[in-house]
Design a protein around this motif. Structure first.
Motif, mmCIF file in Angstrom:
data_model
loop_
_atom_site.group_PDB
_atom_site.id
_atom_site.type_symbol
_atom_site.label_atom_id
_atom_site.label_comp_id
_atom_site.label_asym_id
_atom_site.label_seq_id
_atom_site.Cartn_x
_atom_site.Cartn_y
_atom_site.Cartn_z
ATOM 1 N N CYS A 242 0.835 -1.210 0.000
ATOM 2 C CA CYS A 242 0.000 0.000 0.000
ATOM 3 C C CYS A 242 0.868 1.258 0.000
ATOM 4 C CB CYS A 242 -0.909 0.011 1.222
ATOM 5 S SG CYS A 242 -1.955 -1.436 1.324
ATOM 6 N N GLU B 6 -1.067 -4.041 6.537
ATOM 7 C CA GLU B 6 -2.265 -4.660 7.095
ATOM 8 C C GLU B 6 -2.356 -6.158 6.795
ATOM 9 O OE1 GLU B 6 -4.274 -3.222 9.161
ATOM 10 O OE2 GLU B 6 -5.661 -4.902 9.314
ATOM 11 N N CYS C 80 -2.110 2.942 4.992
ATOM 12 C CA CYS C 80 -2.599 1.581 5.254
ATOM 13 C C CYS C 80 -3.116 1.546 6.696
ATOM 14 C CB CYS C 80 -1.462 0.591 5.034
ATOM 15 S SG CYS C 80 -1.980 -1.125 5.077
ATOM 16 N N ASP C 81 -4.360 1.211 6.815
ATOM 17 C CA ASP C 81 -5.151 1.119 8.056
ATOM 18 C C ASP C 81 -4.605 1.809 9.317
ATOM 19 O OD1 ASP C 81 -6.569 -0.392 6.240
ATOM 20 O OD2 ASP C 81 -7.173 -1.849 7.732
ATOM 21 N N THR D 242 -3.508 2.126 -1.251
ATOM 22 C CA THR D 242 -4.255 1.401 -0.219
ATOM 23 C C THR D 242 -5.482 0.715 -0.825
ATOM 24 O OG1 THR D 242 -5.703 3.262 0.239
ATOM 25 C CG2 THR D 242 -3.627 3.196 1.453
ATOM 26 N N CYS D 243 -6.170 -0.062 -0.008
ATOM 27 C CA CYS D 243 -7.452 -0.653 -0.421
ATOM 28 C C CYS D 243 -8.349 0.462 -0.961
ATOM 29 C CB CYS D 243 -8.132 -1.318 0.762
ATOM 30 S SG CYS D 243 -7.251 -2.765 1.370
ATOM 31 N N ALA E 198 -8.514 2.184 5.626
ATOM 32 C CA ALA E 198 -7.526 3.111 5.051
ATOM 33 C C ALA E 198 -8.214 4.349 4.478
ATOM 34 C CB ALA E 198 -6.712 2.403 3.979
HETATM 35 FE FE1 FES Z 1 -3.203 -1.633 3.207
HETATM 36 FE FE2 FES Z 1 -5.857 -2.388 2.931
HETATM 37 S S1 FES Z 1 -4.075 -3.629 3.054
HETATM 38 S S2 FES Z 1 -4.985 -0.446 3.107
#
Ligand code: FES
Length: 576
Positions: free
Chosen positions: A58, A90, A126-127, A198-199, A205
């Motif tokens: 990410c 994550e 990331c989260d 990121t996601c 995130a």
């Molecule tokens: Fe990094 Fe979802 S795995 S934001």
């Protein structure tokens, strides 16, 4: 801004601007790097806390973005120093990144405190990196600006759009039901993460990056820009330029993170249909800023602000579409009558000035307040004898027919117990059961892993069941969906009432009434409590032992007790 700092008032001046034995050592070592007297003394030193690493996909562009931030810092007459920090990927970190959020917060605070730094650029996304970096930055208290990693591009499989997490769970169920092949599954694996970033669903995130912007810590619009977009590069350089000015203006976080700014952040969270994880993180961030935020504030504001961002898992689109539709500035413009527009932000301007001229370009992606995407709110806080200190549910991502439900509990004592039974064809379970997971909380997990979206038993998936009531003291990924009651507090590991639930007990959840009830008598509850034995602590030594000793419960934001605001200032390091 009223007054501007003088060079000799810079924090770094004590390291670099004076003439003594120690400053000789500091300057001679910077000369070792090839810098010269023109680089220091009269320039703000900007610490760039970078959570780049080879294992965090990410953040794989953050190494390059740090160079762009540095370019901006140099352009504005500052001196950048990049400092690596724990990356918290994550999907790779076990048992859960949440175990280490406070570690990153401590690392951020101490990196900034121990070095000659006047202002900070915090780079993450990331989260847990956003709350970890921001918590540490708030506690340090010097000017700071957040550079969000930004979401990755849309996933694709056979012409279908794929969203991080949400479509993983969806197609995993289809595979368990026998509706897609192993080959399909492999193709999905290759198509779901197409770029760095990121996601790109409304997971933790995207939620936390938006919250950081709504708090006033990100330049206007930056949190919605996809990671590979050239605007992301440009905004990184602008952030570098801006932090230098923030140091001269002495625009510290306490002038930005006010009670009103926290309310703005929660309202944006609700409108985005954000992750339930935000409830833990926003409480922790606000409390670092000395604001005693309670869970009930989320519930109050969720009744006022409906979900208007049509992004998965509550909606249909992804963050890339959200950006093209106008992004967070457009969403905040839709909320303008609900926000405190006078809050100051890192841009040096108010929220009102930041969103001026913002427009929605696709009304199906960003709806208006009168036309929300769901009748249900992004979060609801429930209380009752099963969760005296509260628990959380995301009604907008649940099957509405389950939001008032009473059914018999099927109890799993821990994650491994659940995993050993969930696929069995002889599991005694129906769609009316309430799946209960114990020992998934801050101490029990440990670290409150994202186990709260318990899988629907395979036997039921094959019958077409895709949602059922689940209750745990764990969290769930922001990309997850379903009728999952989470963050039950106090947790079962420390003797919260969840510890005393037995298979067959009736559990009633009434989201409209904000209630959760375990149908046993008070006498029976007391009897079970008296018979309960506390589990052994999980860690004999090290960080884990410190974590277990000092971690708070979910409703308190899971911060360490010794990091809470006491009103006393941590002393600056002595320089000798
Ligand atoms: Fe990094 Fe979802 S795995 S934001």
């Amino acid at each position: 801004m009223a007054t501007r700092k003088k060079p000799e008032e810079l924090r770094s001046h004590r390291w670099l601007g004076v003439s003594d034995l120690r400053s000789f050592g500091h300057r001679s070592r910077l000369r070792q790097y090839g810098f010269d007297h023109v680089d220091w003394g009269k320039k703000p030193v900007i610490g760039i806390i970078n959570t780049w690493s080879d294992i965090n996909t990410c953040h794989s562009h953050l190494r390059q973005r740090a160079e762009e931030v540095k370019r901006g810092v140099y352009q504005a007459g500052g001196f950048p120093i990049e400092l690596p920090a724990m990356s918290l990927a994550e999907v790779f970190v076990k048992p859960t990144t949440m175990l280490y959020r406070n570690f990153l917060a401590m690392e951020t605070e101490e990196l900034l405190r121990s070095h000659p730094i006047d202002g900070a650029v915090l780079m993450g996304g990331c989260d847990k990196t956003t709350p970890g970096l921001v918590m540490g930055g708030i506690s340090m208290g010097i000017p700071m600006i957040y550079v969000p990693a930004g979401p990755m591009l849309r996933g694709n499989w056979q012409g279908k759009i794929l969203g991080s997490g949400s479509d993983t769970w969806k197609y995993w169920d289809e595979k368990r039901a026998g509706n897609i092949t192993e080959e399909d599954w492999n193709e999905i694996e290759a198509g779901i993460a197409r770029s760095f970033g990121t996601c790109m669903t409304m997971g933790t995130a995207a939620t936390m990056m938006a919250i950081a912007e709504a708090l006033g810590l990100v330049l206007p619009g930056f949190s919605s820009i996809p990671a590979p977009d050239s605007n992301h590069t440009r905004m990184s350089a602008v952030s570098g330029r801006r932090i230098v000015e923030m140091v001269w203006e002495d625009l510290t976080p306490d002038k930005i993170i006010t009670k009103e700014a926290v309310d703005n952040a929660i309202k944006v969270h609700m409108a985005m249909g954000g992750s339930t994880n935000a409830m833990v993180h926003v409480v922790a961030m606000a409390r670092r800023a000395g604001i005693d935020l309670k869970l009930k504030r989320f519930d109050e504001l969720s009744r006022e602000i409906p979900v208007i961002a049509n992004v998965r898992p509550s909606g249909k689109y992804l963050m890339e579409d959200f950006y093209y539709a106008g992004g967070i500035r457009a969403l905040m413009m839709e909320l303008k009558d609900k926000l405190d527009l006078n809050c100051m932000t890192v841009s040096g301007k108010t929220v009102a000035e930041n969103i001026q001229g913002a427009k929605v370009h696709n009304a199906d992606v960003i709806h208006g307040l009168s036309n929300p995407i769901s009748k249900e709110p992004a979060c609801a806080i429930l209380t009752g004898n099963l969760a005296p200190d509260g628990c959380v549910i995301k009604p907008s991502a649940a099957d509405p027919r389950l939001l008032k439900h009473k059914g018999p509990a099927l109890v799993f004592e821990d994650y491994n117990h659940m995993a050993s039974l969930i696929d069995r064809d002889d599991l005694d379970v129906t769609a009316d059961h309430v799946l209960v997971l114990k020992n998934g909380g801050p101490q029990g997990g440990p670290g409150m892993p994202e186990w709260g979206m318990l899988p629907v038993p395979t036997k039921l998936v094959k019958q077409g069941v895709r949602d059922m009531m689940r209750v745990s003291d764990a969290r769930m990924s922001g990309t997850s969906y379903g009728c999952c009651v989470l963050h039950v507090s106090p947790e079962s590991f420390v003797g919260g009432p969840l510890a005393f639930v037995k298979t067959g007990d009736m559990i009633e959840v009434d989201v409209p009434a904000r209630k959760i009830h375990l149908h046993i008598s008070d006498e029976e509850m007391a009897k079970r409590k008296a018979a309960w034995k506390a589990p052994e602590k999980k860690y004999p030594r090290g960080y884990g032992a410190m974590f277990s000793e000092h971690i708070g419960q979910a409703h308190d934001g899971c911060d360490f007790d010794f990091l809470k605001v006491t009103g006393e200032k941590v002393p600056e390091p002595e320089i000798h």
